[in-house]
Motif scaffolding. Structure first.
Motif, PDB file in Angstrom:
ATOM      1  N   LEU A   1       9.174  -8.542  -2.771  1.00 36.19           N
ATOM      2  CA  LEU A   1       8.024  -9.349  -2.330  1.00 36.19           C
ATOM      3  C   LEU A   1       7.829  -9.351  -0.813  1.00 36.19           C
ATOM      4  O   LEU A   1       6.695  -9.177  -0.351  1.00 36.19           O
ATOM      5  CB  LEU A   1       8.117 -10.771  -2.891  1.00 36.19           C
ATOM      6  N   PRO A   2       8.907  -9.509  -0.020  1.00 33.57           N
ATOM      7  CA  PRO A   2       8.671  -9.476   1.443  1.00 33.57           C
ATOM      8  C   PRO A   2       8.111  -8.131   1.913  1.00 33.57           C
ATOM      9  O   PRO A   2       7.361  -8.073   2.886  1.00 33.57           O
ATOM     10  CB  PRO A   2      10.068  -9.694   2.036  1.00 33.57           C
ATOM     11  N   LEU A   3       8.435  -7.050   1.187  1.00 33.12           N
ATOM     12  CA  LEU A   3       7.961  -5.721   1.602  1.00 33.12           C
ATOM     13  C   LEU A   3       6.463  -5.536   1.366  1.00 33.12           C
ATOM     14  O   LEU A   3       5.835  -4.682   1.990  1.00 33.12           O
ATOM     15  CB  LEU A   3       8.732  -4.615   0.849  1.00 33.12           C
ATOM     16  N   VAL A   4       5.899  -6.310   0.439  1.00 35.81           N
ATOM     17  CA  VAL A   4       4.472  -6.132   0.125  1.00 35.81           C
ATOM     18  C   VAL A   4       3.651  -7.398   0.402  1.00 35.81           C
ATOM     19  O   VAL A   4       2.488  -7.479   0.006  1.00 35.81           O
ATOM     20  CB  VAL A   4       4.261  -5.694  -1.358  1.00 35.81           C
TER      21      VAL A   4
ATOM     22  N   ILE B   1       5.787   3.466  -2.378  1.00 33.34           N
ATOM     23  CA  ILE B   1       4.736   4.077  -3.194  1.00 33.34           C
ATOM     24  C   ILE B   1       3.458   3.245  -3.114  1.00 33.34           C
ATOM     25  O   ILE B   1       2.361   3.773  -2.921  1.00 33.34           O
ATOM     26  CB  ILE B   1       5.212   4.199  -4.670  1.00 33.34           C
ATOM     27  N   VAL B   2       3.617   1.934  -3.215  1.00 28.30           N
ATOM     28  CA  VAL B   2       2.458   1.030  -3.172  1.00 28.30           C
ATOM     29  C   VAL B   2       1.739   1.160  -1.827  1.00 28.30           C
ATOM     30  O   VAL B   2       0.508   1.178  -1.759  1.00 28.30           O
ATOM     31  CB  VAL B   2       2.935  -0.437  -3.380  1.00 28.30           C
ATOM     32  N   LYS B   3       2.512   1.301  -0.784  1.00 30.26           N
ATOM     33  CA  LYS B   3       1.900   1.323   0.556  1.00 30.26           C
ATOM     34  C   LYS B   3       1.535   2.736   1.018  1.00 30.26           C
ATOM     35  O   LYS B   3       1.062   2.910   2.143  1.00 30.26           O
ATOM     36  CB  LYS B   3       2.888   0.714   1.549  1.00 30.26           C
ATOM     37  N   TYR B   4       1.747   3.760   0.151  1.00 30.44           N
ATOM     38  CA  TYR B   4       1.564   5.178   0.430  1.00 30.44           C
ATOM     39  C   TYR B   4       1.012   5.500   1.810  1.00 30.44           C
ATOM     40  O   TYR B   4       0.070   5.153   2.306  1.00 30.44           O
ATOM     41  CB  TYR B   4       0.690   5.864  -0.626  1.00 30.44           C
TER      42      TYR B   4
ATOM     43  N   THR C   1      -2.747  -6.129   0.998  1.00 28.81           N
ATOM     44  CA  THR C   1      -3.860  -6.647   0.196  1.00 28.81           C
ATOM     45  C   THR C   1      -4.784  -5.535  -0.299  1.00 28.81           C
ATOM     46  O   THR C   1      -5.687  -5.784  -1.085  1.00 28.81           O
ATOM     47  CB  THR C   1      -4.702  -7.648   1.024  1.00 28.81           C
ATOM     48  N   ARG C   2      -4.539  -4.304   0.137  1.00 28.39           N
ATOM     49  CA  ARG C   2      -5.458  -3.198  -0.194  1.00 28.39           C
ATOM     50  C   ARG C   2      -5.518  -2.910  -1.700  1.00 28.39           C
ATOM     51  O   ARG C   2      -6.566  -2.654  -2.263  1.00 28.39           O
ATOM     52  CB  ARG C   2      -5.002  -1.934   0.552  1.00 28.39           C
TER      53      ARG C   2
ATOM     54  N   MET D   1     -16.705   1.637  -5.187  1.00 22.89           N
ATOM     55  CA  MET D   1     -15.339   1.631  -4.653  1.00 22.89           C
ATOM     56  C   MET D   1     -14.406   0.956  -5.665  1.00 22.89           C
ATOM     57  O   MET D   1     -14.558  -0.217  -5.982  1.00 22.89           O
ATOM     58  CB  MET D   1     -15.385   0.863  -3.318  1.00 22.89           C
ATOM     59  N   ARG D   2     -13.448   1.729  -6.196  1.00 28.06           N
ATOM     60  CA  ARG D   2     -12.513   1.160  -7.182  1.00 28.06           C
ATOM     61  C   ARG D   2     -11.224   0.753  -6.467  1.00 28.06           C
ATOM     62  O   ARG D   2     -10.635   1.569  -5.755  1.00 28.06           O
ATOM     63  CB  ARG D   2     -12.218   2.180  -8.281  1.00 28.06           C
ATOM     64  N   ILE D   3     -10.797  -0.493  -6.690  1.00 28.27           N
ATOM     65  CA  ILE D   3      -9.538  -0.952  -6.074  1.00 28.27           C
ATOM     66  C   ILE D   3      -8.380  -0.330  -6.839  1.00 28.27           C
ATOM     67  O   ILE D   3      -8.335  -0.386  -8.073  1.00 28.27           O
ATOM     68  CB  ILE D   3      -9.451  -2.495  -6.110  1.00 28.27           C
ATOM     69  N   LYS D   4      -7.450   0.260  -6.132  1.00 28.28           N
ATOM     70  CA  LYS D   4      -6.344   0.939  -6.822  1.00 28.28           C
ATOM     71  C   LYS D   4      -5.383  -0.083  -7.439  1.00 28.28           C
ATOM     72  O   LYS D   4      -5.193  -1.177  -6.909  1.00 28.28           O
ATOM     73  CB  LYS D   4      -5.591   1.835  -5.835  1.00 28.28           C
ATOM     74  N   LEU D   5      -4.819   0.318  -8.563  1.00 28.12           N
ATOM     75  CA  LEU D   5      -3.826  -0.510  -9.256  1.00 28.12           C
ATOM     76  C   LEU D   5      -2.500   0.247  -9.230  1.00 28.12           C
ATOM     77  O   LEU D   5      -2.412   1.376  -9.730  1.00 28.12           O
ATOM     78  CB  LEU D   5      -4.273  -0.762 -10.701  1.00 28.12           C
TER      79      LEU D   5
END
Ligand code: PEP
Length: 249
Positions: free
Chosen positions: A27-30, A246-249, A34-35, A1-5
């Motif tokens: 920062l508050p949005l993310v 995008i980060v939270k897709y 932790t995924r 399992m590769r953690i996405k960057l």
């Protein structure tokens, strides 16, 4: 399992004040996210503001280039020692804009990559074909050549932190995104090349990001591909809401 960057490449945008504003909103949005790993790569002059603003968060800060010498008469350049002294952990190497406009070659990519790995930075090494190469059917050859040369004389042990970004040049800043299937095919070629250079175990763990017009509305389809281990995002990373989406897709 590769953690996405999930990586932001701000290119030559934003002042230090605009950098602080971005982090205040981003920062508050993310904060609960932790995924995936998140890294923001601002211009050199914004690194200080970014590092200060991101302190205490899970967002890492990267540079957009690094020289291969530790110091010397290289006007306008920045070394690994300087980046490490700042607290920078990642660095983009061989971006197509550097190859296109600033004389970056496969050989200088290799020199930068070796130095960044030796220094303990996490390099995000960019490869990708131009439109003419894709249309001529030579994408796989181009990717193999770029990878072989980038990996030259680097051991699997040294390469442990390596991250690759597949960025088809025709998709960068153009609004044209590679389909998830096209990206996944290219990633498989790159992973195969990494296997030849560093061994199958290494290749299995290697993270290969996709870059090229990633937006909030195509991020989840791209990230759903097993072969895609994250994104390198240019234009859409400049806006905190858009990059967070995008980060939270
Ligand atoms: C990039 O600069 O690496 C990039 C992929 O840009 P964009 O997302 O704007 O296409």
């Amino acid at each position: 399992m590769r953690i996405k960057l999930m990586a932001a490449n701000w290119k030559m945008y934003k002042t230090p004040d605009q950098t602080r504003d971005f982090f205040r909103d981003f920062l508050p949005l993310v904060s609960g996210h932790t995924r995936d790993e998140i890294v923001v790569c601002p211009p050199f002059l914004d690194l200080s503001a970014a590092l200060e603003a991101a302190q205490g968060s899970k967002v890492a800060i990267g540079a957009q280039n690094v020289h291969w010498k530790e110091e010397g008469a290289f006007t306008g350049e920045t070394s690994t020692i300087m980046l490490l002294a700042y607290g920078v952990t990642h660095v983009i190497i061989g971006h197509s804009e550097r190859r296109q406009y600033f004389g970056e070659t496969d050989d200088t990519v290799n020199l930068r990559l070796k130095t960044a790995l030796e220094a303990g930075l996490t390099p995000i090494c960019c490869v990708g074909e131009v439109l003419e190469e894709r249309e001529a059917g030579s994408t796989d050859d181009v990717l193999r050549r770029q990878c072989t040369r980038a990996f030259h004389a680097i051991s699997a042990k040294k390469a442990a932190r390596l991250v690759i970004a597949y960025e088809p040049v025709w998709a960068i800043g153009t609004g044209k995104t590679a389909t998830p299937e096209i990206a996944a095919e290219a990633h498989a070629v790159i992973r195969n090349e990494a296997g030849r250079a560093f061994g199958e175990d290494f290749a299995e763990k290697l993270r290969i990001l996709y870059g090229g017009s990633v937006k909030p509305d195509n991020s989840s389809a791209l990230m759903a591909q097993e072969e895609i281990d994250g994104a390198l995002v240019g234009g859409a990373s400049l806006d905190p809401k858009s990059f967070a989406a995008i980060v939270k897709y």
